[in-house]
Write an enzyme that holds these catalytic residues in place. Structure first.
Site, PDB file in Angstrom:
ATOM      1  N   GLU A   1      16.405 -16.166 -11.626  1.00 57.82           N
ATOM      2  CA  GLU A   1      16.488 -15.732 -10.114  1.00 57.82           C
ATOM      3  C   GLU A   1      18.129 -15.931  -9.557  1.00 57.82           C
ATOM      4  O   GLU A   1      18.333 -15.738  -8.772  1.00 57.82           O
ATOM      5  CB  GLU A   1      15.531 -16.553  -9.308  1.00 57.82           C
ATOM      6  CG  GLU A   1      15.963 -17.853  -9.233  1.00 57.82           C
ATOM      7  CD  GLU A   1      15.773 -18.846 -10.468  1.00 57.82           C
ATOM      8  OE1 GLU A   1      15.368 -18.225 -11.452  1.00 57.82           O
ATOM      9  OE2 GLU A   1      15.668 -20.061 -10.388  1.00 57.82           O
TER      10      GLU A   1
ATOM     11  N   GLU B   1      15.998 -25.969   6.122  1.00 59.71           N
ATOM     12  CA  GLU B   1      15.819 -26.428   4.557  1.00 59.71           C
ATOM     13  C   GLU B   1      16.332 -27.852   4.539  1.00 59.71           C
ATOM     14  O   GLU B   1      15.711 -28.682   3.776  1.00 59.71           O
ATOM     15  CB  GLU B   1      16.218 -25.556   3.671  1.00 59.71           C
ATOM     16  CG  GLU B   1      16.156 -25.617   2.219  1.00 59.71           C
ATOM     17  CD  GLU B   1      17.202 -24.771   1.427  1.00 59.71           C
ATOM     18  OE1 GLU B   1      18.187 -24.387   2.008  1.00 59.71           O
ATOM     19  OE2 GLU B   1      16.917 -24.506   0.400  1.00 59.71           O
TER      20      GLU B   1
ATOM     21  N   ASP C   1      18.332 -29.092  -7.434  1.00 63.20           N
ATOM     22  CA  ASP C   1      19.163 -28.165  -7.853  1.00 63.20           C
ATOM     23  C   ASP C   1      20.184 -27.638  -7.003  1.00 63.20           C
ATOM     24  O   ASP C   1      19.907 -26.994  -5.838  1.00 63.20           O
ATOM     25  CB  ASP C   1      18.654 -26.898  -8.552  1.00 63.20           C
ATOM     26  CG  ASP C   1      17.650 -26.365  -7.800  1.00 63.20           C
ATOM     27  OD1 ASP C   1      17.023 -26.929  -6.848  1.00 63.20           O
ATOM     28  OD2 ASP C   1      17.504 -25.249  -7.971  1.00 63.20           O
TER      29      ASP C   1
HETATM   30  O1  LIG Z   1      17.169 -19.840  -6.291  1.00 64.18           O
HETATM   31  C1  LIG Z   1      17.762 -20.926  -6.615  1.00 64.18           C
HETATM   32  C2  LIG Z   1      16.959 -22.148  -6.734  1.00 64.18           C
HETATM   33  O2  LIG Z   1      16.021 -22.115  -5.487  1.00 64.18           O
HETATM   34  C3  LIG Z   1      14.940 -23.084  -5.380  1.00 64.18           C
HETATM   35  O3  LIG Z   1      15.485 -24.354  -5.233  1.00 64.18           O
HETATM   36  C4  LIG Z   1      15.509 -24.862  -3.937  1.00 64.18           C
HETATM   37  O4  LIG Z   1      14.422 -24.333  -3.050  1.00 64.18           O
HETATM   38  C5  LIG Z   1      13.223 -24.809  -3.435  1.00 64.18           C
HETATM   39  C6  LIG Z   1      12.297 -24.133  -2.284  1.00 64.18           C
HETATM   40  O5  LIG Z   1      12.342 -24.890  -1.218  1.00 64.18           O
HETATM   41  C7  LIG Z   1      12.918 -26.469  -3.567  1.00 64.18           C
HETATM   42  O6  LIG Z   1      11.777 -26.643  -4.134  1.00 64.18           O
HETATM   43  C8  LIG Z   1      14.022 -26.811  -4.525  1.00 64.18           C
HETATM   44  O7  LIG Z   1      14.209 -28.518  -4.374  1.00 64.18           O
HETATM   45  C9  LIG Z   1      15.470 -26.177  -3.826  1.00 64.18           C
HETATM   46  O8  LIG Z   1      16.734 -26.778  -4.626  1.00 64.18           O
HETATM   47  C10 LIG Z   1      14.150 -23.285  -6.772  1.00 64.18           C
HETATM   48  O9  LIG Z   1      13.214 -24.038  -6.827  1.00 64.18           O
HETATM   49  C11 LIG Z   1      15.243 -23.435  -8.033  1.00 64.18           C
HETATM   50  O10 LIG Z   1      14.368 -23.391  -9.204  1.00 64.18           O
HETATM   51  C12 LIG Z   1      15.918 -22.189  -7.861  1.00 64.18           C
HETATM   52  O11 LIG Z   1      16.832 -22.193  -9.047  1.00 64.18           O
END
Ligand SMILES: OC[C@H]1O[C@H](O[C@H]2O[C@H](CO)[C@@H](O)[C@H](O)[C@H]2O)[C@H](O)[C@@H](O)[C@@H]1O
Length: 592
Positions: free
Chosen positions: A280, A512, A314
């Site tokens: 992604e 967020e 992340d």
């Molecule tokens: O696409 C980039 C990253 O997006 C997500 O991470 C962020 O959003 C999630 C949903 O709210 C949250 O669980 C996470 O803590 C955030 O950093 C996804 O989880 C990542 O794997 C992805 O690389």
């Protein structure tokens, strides 16, 4: 066109494992030449768009068409040609989902009666309404033809985080589910938990989010915490007992796939098990990997990034170890797999405690004792390796340099939340942690406790503040139970509610992430723009409106209604005018 070795290699290595999960669509969405070609063409502003698009033909047929397409372009198609290939073979993203209005939604959940301030009460009602915007149900075709989609089929509708996140996320679901329970939406909450349990049954663990491309990584393991929340609310012990087999399985999965030895103790690290860049965020990862010169080093870098994604943080300097052994650096210094994280181990301790508690409900004394013993072992390891007497807090541990990482990160306080310490040490720990908080000046930020104190531009670094970690810190300080810690907990809880309200009042949105430096300011940074919605933020606020709503008043806080600034301006203007008139009157009467 030369494809990096990992593209071919990962396809071979992973195929066998994925077959057992029956994620046929992984050959399109998780790895391989098609993913590489399309994502490196950077067709969309957000790389996640492509991997969320639906296939028009089966994965096998699409691969055949792709091979023919590449051959016809001498393996060097232009971006326009790749775009045409995508348009011809993929449908729009998100078409597999329908907006779903939860059937158990109620207009006036009882928690609203606990909120005194009328503006906060209205806000609570607005948040309750937002669940209807965040509800998603999979179309029937997903269940009939799952291989056409990247979404992982689940039996029940879900509440998603919002914005670009249109599928469930593992740890987000914990705070979403608690919010739903406060809003009396027990069926929706139970449905989401059952979805996660069905995923453990089908694939052995819960991926980061509800897409096949997350298959090699999980997130902080909070399923047991979700079941406990549901059971605490509903008193449905049968649900707890029935969940035991799956909870044990997930716990064992985490331990078996994440364990390391530190100072002679068994602990866990975040560790991804797939190959290649994050699907992604593919081109982003390929670019940060450019500073590495061998395929092996690049592969290691991808693993560090995906392991950081598994942590939920992340990205963050929390995961950097540079050559001097400090956290100064950038993404290429990520060494997530070599850092023993306080939060993960505290959560695993909590998992074992919950499983023991549920076995007690089932009357299974032996199993209860077995899991109590596991919990005690993790607690001892946390105490021996992660508690730091000098700092007065728990610290992540650097396995490369064999030393604690003395950098503030909110997760350092996670053991307070789940009571992963010797209860007989309560007073001492409370005093140490409070002085750690003072030393790091954590009480000086108007918009909440920042995730770290280091400004890197990454979204889990300063000045960003995130609801889940705010919750862990503030509930942790409350849980330790000393008057001083509880006082600070309450003041931070009130501040978070007021600051989120100020942001909502100004923008009509829930974010967020937020900004520690600005009361009412939202966060930023990282690889995508700040998202609105937002599942876990709403869940935390709903819970805290229920908890603090009887004692928070917005007057005199700067967080009062939309007109507060206007009202103060009016006040100042009125005083100035009255002063001017009075001055003129005195001048005329006395001096003329
Ligand atoms: O696409 C980039 C990253 O997006 C997500 O991470 C962020 O959003 C999630 C949903 O709210 C949250 O669980 C996470 O803590 C955030 O950093 C996804 O989880 C990542 O794997 C992805 O690389």
């Amino acid at each position: 066109k030369h494809l990096p070795e990992y593209v071919a290699e990962s396809a071979n290595a992973i195929d066998k494992e994925v077959e057992t999960y029956n994620f046929t669509s992984c050959q399109i969405y998780c790895y391989g030449p098609l993913l590489h070609t399309v994502q490196m063409a950077k067709l969309f502003p957000d790389s996640k768009t492509f991997v969320d698009m639906k296939l028009k033909a089966s994965p096998e047929k699409t691969m055949e068409l792709f091979e023919a397409f590449m051959a016809s372009k001498n393996n060097a198609p232009t971006n326009d040609e790749i775009r045409k290939f995508v348009n011809d073979n993929f449908g729009d993203k998100g078409t597999e989902l329908e907006v779903w209005s939860p059937t158990d939604w109620v207009e006036n959940p009882a928690f609203l009666n606990l909120v005194n301030d009328p503006d906060l009460k209205q806000w609570g009602m607005d948040l309750n309404n937002i669940w209807k915007e965040l509800g998603r149900k999979m179309k029937d075709d997903v269940h009939k033809n799952p291989e056409y989609y990247s979404i992982i089929p689940v039996p029940n509708p879900v509440i998603v985080p919002g914005g670009r996140f249109i599928e469930f996320y593992y740890w987000d679901s914990y705070w979403i589910i608690r919010g739903l329970l406060y809003c009396e939406m027990r069926n929706t909450a139970r449905g989401m938990i059952e979805n996660l349990m069905s995923i453990v049954q089908r694939i052995g663990f819960i991926p980061n989010g509800g897409r096949v491309y997350y298959w090699g990584r999980s997130q902080p393991p909070l399923l047991a915490g979700m079941v406990k929340s549901y059971v605490d609310f509903t008193k449905d012990d049968r649900f707890a007992i029935n969940a035991l087999e799956i909870l044990e399985h997930e716990f064992e999965y985490f331990i078996n796939n994440h364990s390391v030895q530190a100072k002679g103790h068994d602990l866990a690290v975040y560790r991804d098990s797939s190959k290649g860049p994050r699907p992604e965020s593919y081109s982003e990862d390929v670019e940060t990997a450019e500073s590495f010169h061998t395929d092996e080093a690049k592969e290691d870098h991808y693993s560090e990034l995906k392991s950081a994604a598994e942590s939920g943080m992340d990205f963050s300097s929390r995961w950097y170890i540079n050559e001097n052994g400090t956290n100064i650096g950038n993404l290429s210094d990520a060494k997530t797999r070599s850092i023993v994280p306080v939060d993960l181990n505290a959560i695993l301790y909590w998992n074992a405690k919950i499983i023991a508690e549920f076995h007690a409900k089932a009357g299974n004394v032996d199993k209860m004792a077995e899991y109590e013993t596991k919990a005690q072992k993790i607690k001892e390891a946390i105490q021996a390796v992660l508690w730091n007497e000098e700092a007065g807090c728990w610290l992540d541990y650097d396995l490369i340099n064999e030393k604690p990482r003395d950098y503030f990160v909110t997760s350092n306080l996670a053991p307070l939340w789940v009571k992963a310490y010797n209860i007989s040490d309560t007073d001492k720990i409370s005093a140490s942690v409070l002085s750690y908080i003072e030393k790091n000046k954590l009480d000086t930020f108007p918009g909440g406790v920042p995730n770290t104190l280091y400004h890197t531009g990454e979204q889990w670094d300063f000045p960003n503040v995130w609801a889940p970690l705010q919750y862990i810190v503030i509930e942790g300080l409350d849980n330790i139970g000393t008057p001083e810690a509880q006082k600070l907990s309450k003041s931070w809880g009130h501040r978070w509610v007021k600051s989120n309200f100020a942001a909502y009042r100004d923008s009509r949105a829930m974010f967020e992430k937020y900004d520690a430096e600005k009361f009412g300011g939202h966060g930023g940074g990282g690889e995508y723009g700040v998202q609105k919605g937002f599942g876990w933020t709403n869940g935390v606020i709903i819970e805290w409106l229920a908890k603090y709503g009887h004692e928070i008043s917005l007057s005199n806080t700067g967080a009062a209604g939309p007109n507060s600034r206007f009202v103060s301006l009016l006040g100042v203007t009125a005083i100035a005018l009255i002063g001017a008139f009075a001055g003129r009157f005195i001048w005329r009467t006395w001096f003329k």
